[in-house]
Write an enzyme that holds these catalytic residues in place. Structure first.
Site, PDB file in Angstrom:
ATOM      1  N   GLU A   1      -2.759   9.013 -12.659  1.00  0.00           N
ATOM      2  CA  GLU A   1      -3.787   9.126 -11.616  1.00  0.00           C
ATOM      3  C   GLU A   1      -3.328  10.100 -10.532  1.00  0.00           C
ATOM      4  O   GLU A   1      -2.159  10.087 -10.139  1.00  0.00           O
ATOM      5  CB  GLU A   1      -3.998   7.723 -11.037  1.00  0.00           C
ATOM      6  CG  GLU A   1      -4.981   7.635  -9.890  1.00  0.00           C
ATOM      7  CD  GLU A   1      -5.247   6.160  -9.541  1.00  0.00           C
ATOM      8  OE1 GLU A   1      -5.225   5.295 -10.452  1.00  0.00           O
ATOM      9  OE2 GLU A   1      -5.439   5.869  -8.357  1.00  0.00           O
TER      10      GLU A   1
ATOM     11  N   ASP B   1     -15.073   6.469  -5.197  1.00  0.00           N
ATOM     12  CA  ASP B   1     -14.660   5.706  -4.010  1.00  0.00           C
ATOM     13  C   ASP B   1     -15.909   5.461  -3.168  1.00  0.00           C
ATOM     14  O   ASP B   1     -16.571   6.403  -2.731  1.00  0.00           O
ATOM     15  CB  ASP B   1     -13.612   6.498  -3.225  1.00  0.00           C
ATOM     16  CG  ASP B   1     -13.096   5.706  -2.035  1.00  0.00           C
ATOM     17  OD1 ASP B   1     -11.872   5.470  -1.967  1.00  0.00           O
ATOM     18  OD2 ASP B   1     -13.892   5.326  -1.149  1.00  0.00           O
TER      19      ASP B   1
ATOM     20  N   ASP C   1       0.267   6.142 -11.123  1.00  0.00           N
ATOM     21  CA  ASP C   1      -0.456   6.786 -10.014  1.00  0.00           C
ATOM     22  C   ASP C   1       0.527   7.565  -9.159  1.00  0.00           C
ATOM     23  O   ASP C   1       1.458   6.987  -8.592  1.00  0.00           O
ATOM     24  CB  ASP C   1      -1.148   5.697  -9.171  1.00  0.00           C
ATOM     25  CG  ASP C   1      -2.045   6.269  -8.087  1.00  0.00           C
ATOM     26  OD1 ASP C   1      -2.083   7.507  -7.917  1.00  0.00           O
ATOM     27  OD2 ASP C   1      -2.721   5.466  -7.402  1.00  0.00           O
TER      28      ASP C   1
ATOM     29  N   LYS D   1       3.001   2.761  -9.034  1.00  0.00           N
ATOM     30  CA  LYS D   1       3.104   4.004  -8.272  1.00  0.00           C
ATOM     31  C   LYS D   1       4.336   4.779  -8.726  1.00  0.00           C
ATOM     32  O   LYS D   1       5.414   4.185  -8.916  1.00  0.00           O
ATOM     33  CB  LYS D   1       3.212   3.692  -6.776  1.00  0.00           C
ATOM     34  CG  LYS D   1       1.999   2.978  -6.215  1.00  0.00           C
ATOM     35  CD  LYS D   1       0.790   3.896  -6.149  1.00  0.00           C
ATOM     36  CE  LYS D   1      -0.406   3.180  -5.557  1.00  0.00           C
ATOM     37  NZ  LYS D   1      -1.581   4.069  -5.428  1.00  0.00           N
TER      38      LYS D   1
ATOM     39  N   GLU E   1     -10.217  -1.389 -10.033  1.00  0.00           N
ATOM     40  CA  GLU E   1      -8.923  -1.631  -9.389  1.00  0.00           C
ATOM     41  C   GLU E   1      -9.000  -2.900  -8.531  1.00  0.00           C
ATOM     42  O   GLU E   1     -10.031  -3.197  -7.917  1.00  0.00           O
ATOM     43  CB  GLU E   1      -8.554  -0.433  -8.506  1.00  0.00           C
ATOM     44  CG  GLU E   1      -7.179  -0.555  -7.872  1.00  0.00           C
ATOM     45  CD  GLU E   1      -6.660   0.748  -7.288  1.00  0.00           C
ATOM     46  OE1 GLU E   1      -7.469   1.664  -7.012  1.00  0.00           O
ATOM     47  OE2 GLU E   1      -5.420   0.856  -7.116  1.00  0.00           O
TER      48      GLU E   1
ATOM     49  N   HIS F   1     -11.998   3.340  -7.646  1.00  0.00           N
ATOM     50  CA  HIS F   1     -10.852   3.149  -6.758  1.00  0.00           C
ATOM     51  C   HIS F   1     -11.161   1.982  -5.830  1.00  0.00           C
ATOM     52  O   HIS F   1     -12.268   1.864  -5.309  1.00  0.00           O
ATOM     53  CB  HIS F   1     -10.638   4.408  -5.921  1.00  0.00           C
ATOM     54  CG  HIS F   1      -9.651   4.234  -4.805  1.00  0.00           C
ATOM     55  ND1 HIS F   1      -9.970   4.425  -3.477  1.00  0.00           N
ATOM     56  CD2 HIS F   1      -8.345   3.876  -4.821  1.00  0.00           C
ATOM     57  CE1 HIS F   1      -8.905   4.203  -2.732  1.00  0.00           C
ATOM     58  NE2 HIS F   1      -7.902   3.860  -3.510  1.00  0.00           N
ATOM     59  N   ALA F   2     -10.187   1.107  -5.641  1.00  0.00           N
ATOM     60  CA  ALA F   2     -10.396   0.000  -4.703  1.00  0.00           C
ATOM     61  C   ALA F   2      -9.071  -0.326  -4.023  1.00  0.00           C
ATOM     62  O   ALA F   2      -8.119   0.441  -4.087  1.00  0.00           O
ATOM     63  CB  ALA F   2     -10.979  -1.212  -5.413  1.00  0.00           C
ATOM     64  N   GLY F   3      -9.010  -1.498  -3.411  1.00  0.00           N
ATOM     65  CA  GLY F   3      -7.843  -1.811  -2.591  1.00  0.00           C
ATOM     66  C   GLY F   3      -8.194  -1.526  -1.151  1.00  0.00           C
ATOM     67  O   GLY F   3      -9.312  -1.801  -0.716  1.00  0.00           O
TER      68      GLY F   3
ATOM     69  N   ASN G   1      -0.467   9.785  -6.607  1.00  0.00           N
ATOM     70  CA  ASN G   1      -1.013  10.078  -5.270  1.00  0.00           C
ATOM     71  C   ASN G   1      -0.783  11.521  -4.825  1.00  0.00           C
ATOM     72  O   ASN G   1      -0.386  11.770  -3.689  1.00  0.00           O
ATOM     73  CB  ASN G   1      -0.482   9.086  -4.238  1.00  0.00           C
ATOM     74  CG  ASN G   1      -1.029   7.687  -4.484  1.00  0.00           C
ATOM     75  OD1 ASN G   1      -0.487   6.930  -5.304  1.00  0.00           O
ATOM     76  ND2 ASN G   1      -2.113   7.339  -3.830  1.00  0.00           N
TER      77      ASN G   1
ATOM     78  N   GLY H   1       0.798  -1.226   0.000  1.00  0.00           N
ATOM     79  CA  GLY H   1       0.000   0.000   0.000  1.00  0.00           C
ATOM     80  C   GLY H   1       0.829   1.273   0.000  1.00  0.00           C
ATOM     81  O   GLY H   1       0.278   2.366   0.022  1.00  0.00           O
TER      82      GLY H   1
ATOM     83  N   ASP I   1       2.967   4.415  -1.264  1.00  0.00           N
ATOM     84  CA  ASP I   1       3.085   5.220  -2.476  1.00  0.00           C
ATOM     85  C   ASP I   1       3.819   6.503  -2.126  1.00  0.00           C
ATOM     86  O   ASP I   1       4.287   6.664  -0.997  1.00  0.00           O
ATOM     87  CB  ASP I   1       1.706   5.468  -3.101  1.00  0.00           C
ATOM     88  CG  ASP I   1       0.757   6.203  -2.171  1.00  0.00           C
ATOM     89  OD1 ASP I   1       1.142   7.260  -1.649  1.00  0.00           O
ATOM     90  OD2 ASP I   1      -0.371   5.714  -1.956  1.00  0.00           O
TER      91      ASP I   1
ATOM     92  N   GLU J   1     -10.426   9.064  -5.870  1.00  0.00           N
ATOM     93  CA  GLU J   1     -10.424   8.427  -4.554  1.00  0.00           C
ATOM     94  C   GLU J   1     -10.508   9.455  -3.432  1.00  0.00           C
ATOM     95  O   GLU J   1     -10.914   9.122  -2.328  1.00  0.00           O
ATOM     96  CB  GLU J   1      -9.221   7.491  -4.383  1.00  0.00           C
ATOM     97  CG  GLU J   1      -7.873   8.164  -4.410  1.00  0.00           C
ATOM     98  CD  GLU J   1      -6.733   7.133  -4.466  1.00  0.00           C
ATOM     99  OE1 GLU J   1      -6.485   6.594  -5.556  1.00  0.00           O
ATOM    100  OE2 GLU J   1      -6.110   6.881  -3.429  1.00  0.00           O
TER     101      GLU J   1
HETATM  102 MG   LIG Z   1      -4.702   5.828  -6.422  1.00  0.00          MG
END
Ligand SMILES: [Mg+2]
Length: 435
Positions: A270, A320, A244, A217, A378, A347-349, A246, A21, A23, A297
């Site tokens: 992203e 999200d 992505d 990322k 995602e 958006h997921a995870g 972030n 997770g 980033d 997200e």
């Molecule tokens: Mg993202």
């Protein structure tokens, strides 16, 4: 079916241990859920949550508790009969509204409660959430949405027309989803904290599993990003690559940085900059075309999404399920996105977001049509084992869930272990790795 109790839980999972997770903005998240059990007099439960990344999860729990009196004592029937009216009551408390409005901790808490109510409703109907949504008439669906502040782009009448105009082909689309599932992409190969070797081996594993789209990322170091993009391109060949950042860049910096990575032909960049900067995203989108800009997200309500669409700032819309104010507000955004012709790739995870959004994408495709392959959900491969009905993935696609509800129920023993700070994990195991 009277609601008699709301029980909240502060659940935290120690994902920072292996930097899953991680980033450019969030180096050490502990994926967390502010979780609520909504109990009826008959002993049925709705399960809802919002998602955070650790510290501060207790604030969401406190906000859920502050909203609880608006739910207690009501019946499920009266809530769903006028769901938009209930949603408005929940978000328009004249004192609590000051804490948002419709953003931040108070709106995350709204999401937990509203999603829990939809879970309860779907369970009572004996259907997975996506099927409950698909089976509602356009008129009934419209009645769940609060159109306040979006009527300049989408009135209830227009939304109704839109749903009716997309009606033909629904049965075939439902059959297609039941047969083949919906397309997904994986973010599991490219967390920023992973070594080059780990990225390479994860790409190979994902290819063997049948994945066709991969997200990486970026944003900490341009040289490093070039190297990592090259590794992923070498491994995945012509398949789809997304990037992505972030939110780490200034607007002009984002343009320059992504231009320097353009040779790797990403589909989208992203969250290139701050999620509130609508005009900045529009400027980046214009400068980087044909590379698209994706975000959502941390776009916190339908009014923000409306403006992103009006400004032509998004090529892909990443709703999200735990950031918008639950299913009702997600429906509003899906309809506005359909009107503007912007594909929705949720958006997921996190924890449980995959479980949530699969339902929303399935509904989006069946009810609103358009090309299925442009909608990619995602997927991140952690924490599914804590769910009673975890997502089912096959060959890079989500299979349609069949269990009644919103797939949001967390197992009792996981709740016991990961409740913060007194669950058995945080009491014992946590000390040994944190000290
Ligand atoms: Mg993202």
């Amino acid at each position: 079916m009277k609601i008699v109790e709301l029980v909240t839980k502060d659940l935290r999972f120690p994902t920072s241990q292996d930097r899953s997770g991680s980033d450019a903005m969030n180096p050490d998240p502990d994926y967390s859920a502010a979780y609520v059990l909504i109990k009826t007099q008959e002993g049925l439960y709705g399960h809802g949550f919002t998602f955070t990344i650790g510290r501060g999860n207790e604030l969401c729990v406190a906000a859920i508790e502050a909203l609880a009196p608006k739910v207690l004592g009501r019946t499920l029937e009266e809530i769903v009969q006028d769901f938009s009216g209930f949603w408005r009551k929940l978000t328009r408390d004249s004192q609590l509204r000051w804490l948002g409005p419709e953003k931040g901790v108070i709106h995350l808490a709204t999401a937990a409660i509203i999603n829990g109510l939809w879970d309860l409703w779907a369970k009572v109907e004996g259907k997975p959430l996506w099927k409950l949504l698909v089976d509602l008439s356009p008129e009934a669906l419209i009645k769940t949405i609060d159109f306040r502040y979006i009527q300049d782009v989408l009135s209830p009448e227009e939304a109704l027309e839109l749903l009716k105009s997309r009606w033909p082909g629904r049965a075939e689309r439902e059959q297609e989803v039941l047969k083949n599932g919906i397309p997904a992409y994986t973010t599991s190969v490219g967390w920023l904290g992973y070594s080059d070797e780990k990225i390479r081996s994860l790409c190979r594993k994902a290819l063997q599993e049948g994945w066709e789209a991969f997200k990486l990322k970026v944003g900490a170091s341009l040289d490093d990003d070039r190297k990592r993009c090259r590794i992923v391109r070498e491994e995945i060949g012509h398949r789809t690559l997304m990037l992505d950042a972030n939110q780490v860049w200034e607007v002009e910096e984002a343009i320059e940085w992504v231009q320097a990575l353009a040779e790797f032909q990403p589909l989208w960049i992203e969250e290139p900059t701050n999620p509130d900067d609508i005009l900045g995203h529009a400027r980046i989108a214009q400068a980087l075309a044909p590379i698209k800009v994706a975000a959502g997200e941390q776009i916190h309500n339908r009014i923000m999404f409306k403006q992103f669409f009006q400004a032509q700032a998004l090529g892909y819309c990443q709703i999200d399920a735990a950031r918008l104010g639950g299913v009702n507000e997600v429906l509003a955004v899906l309809l506005i996105a359909a009107k503007f012709g912007v594909p929705v790739c949720p958006h997921a995870g996190g924890v449980g977001l995959c479980e949530y959004v699969q339902h929303l994408s399935i509904f989006d495709f069946i009810a609103l049509g358009g090309p299925l392959e442009q909608r990619r959900v995602e997927y991140v491969d952690h924490l599914h084992e804590h769910f009673v009905n975890p997502v089912q993935i096959s060959h890079g696609r989500y299979l349609a869930p069949s269990a009644p509800g919103y797939s949001s129920e967390i197992k009792a023993d996981s709740i016991e272990r990961f409740t913060f700070p007194y669950g058995s994990f945080w009491n014992k195991e946590a000390r040994s790795w944190k000290d």
